[in-house]
Design a protein around this motif. Structure first.
Motif, mmCIF file in Angstrom:
data_model
loop_
_atom_site.group_PDB
_atom_site.id
_atom_site.type_symbol
_atom_site.label_atom_id
_atom_site.label_comp_id
_atom_site.label_asym_id
_atom_site.label_seq_id
_atom_site.Cartn_x
_atom_site.Cartn_y
_atom_site.Cartn_z
ATOM 1 N N THR A 141 66.238 44.771 21.142
ATOM 2 C CA THR A 141 66.025 45.662 20.003
ATOM 3 C C THR A 141 66.325 45.006 18.654
ATOM 4 N N PHE A 142 66.414 43.682 18.616
ATOM 5 C CA PHE A 142 66.619 43.005 17.338
ATOM 6 C C PHE A 142 65.526 43.347 16.333
ATOM 7 N N ARG A 154 66.068 47.295 8.338
ATOM 8 C CA ARG A 154 66.817 46.684 7.231
ATOM 9 C C ARG A 154 65.962 45.805 6.331
ATOM 10 N N GLY A 155 64.880 45.248 6.884
ATOM 11 C CA GLY A 155 63.960 44.440 6.088
ATOM 12 C C GLY A 155 64.631 43.334 5.300
ATOM 13 N N SER A 156 64.331 43.271 4.014
ATOM 14 C CA SER A 156 64.815 42.177 3.170
ATOM 15 C C SER A 156 66.307 42.282 2.851
ATOM 16 N N SER A 157 66.960 43.365 3.260
ATOM 17 C CA SER A 157 68.401 43.474 2.982
ATOM 18 C C SER A 157 69.243 42.630 3.939
ATOM 19 N N LEU A 158 68.627 42.085 4.979
ATOM 20 C CA LEU A 158 69.356 41.210 5.903
ATOM 21 C C LEU A 158 69.601 39.860 5.235
ATOM 22 N N SER A 159 70.823 39.373 5.292
ATOM 23 C CA SER A 159 71.113 38.072 4.689
ATOM 24 C C SER A 159 70.512 36.937 5.519
ATOM 25 N N VAL A 160 70.416 37.117 6.818
ATOM 26 C CA VAL A 160 69.773 36.129 7.703
ATOM 27 C C VAL A 160 68.694 36.877 8.486
ATOM 28 N N PRO A 161 67.433 36.634 8.170
ATOM 29 C CA PRO A 161 66.364 37.351 8.867
ATOM 30 C C PRO A 161 66.411 37.121 10.379
ATOM 31 N N ILE A 162 65.957 38.098 11.094
ATOM 32 C CA ILE A 162 65.905 38.014 12.547
ATOM 33 C C ILE A 162 64.630 37.276 12.928
#
Length: 111
Positions: free
Chosen positions: A69-70, A77-85
């Motif tokens: 489910t990553f 969260r989209g662009s709010s992730l500091s490290v994209p999945i």
């Protein structure tokens, strides 16, 4: 045992945990018992229950990995992730000792 018996047992156990979480044990409005869910709804409810029960245990990453489910987190969260999945999140890193002992390659996403 039939599927219905297993489902009844699962409801029984999760509702016991939910009952424990109630401030007022006789009121079902705070934390209602689960009932009448589809298989997918019940699975989602169990994952949420696990998240609430073990919120400070540091297992969220493993749960996301195990349940694949990553991508849901990336979407929400989209662009709010500091490290994209990325795709590497869907595979497991093979420990160096296993690679050496078994003469195997690391998963490609981890190179």
């Amino acid at each position: 045992m039939s599927r219905g018996v297993h489902l009844f047992s699962a409801y029984q156990y999760v509702n016991k945990i939910r009952w424990r979480a109630r401030i007022n044990k006789s009121s079902t409005t705070d934390v209602p018992g689960l009932k009448g869910l589809t298989k997918d709804q019940f699975r989602d409810a169990i994952i949420k229950e696990r998240k609430w029960e073990l919120s400070n245990e540091g297992d969220a990453w493993f749960d996301l990995k195990r349940t694949n489910t990553f991508q849901h987190i990336q979407t929400v969260r989209g662009s709010s992730l500091s490290v994209p999945i990325g795709p590497y999140n869907q595979t497991w890193l093979i420990p160096a000792q296993e690679i050496t002992n078994n003469n195997i390659q690391q998963n490609p996403q981890y190179h």
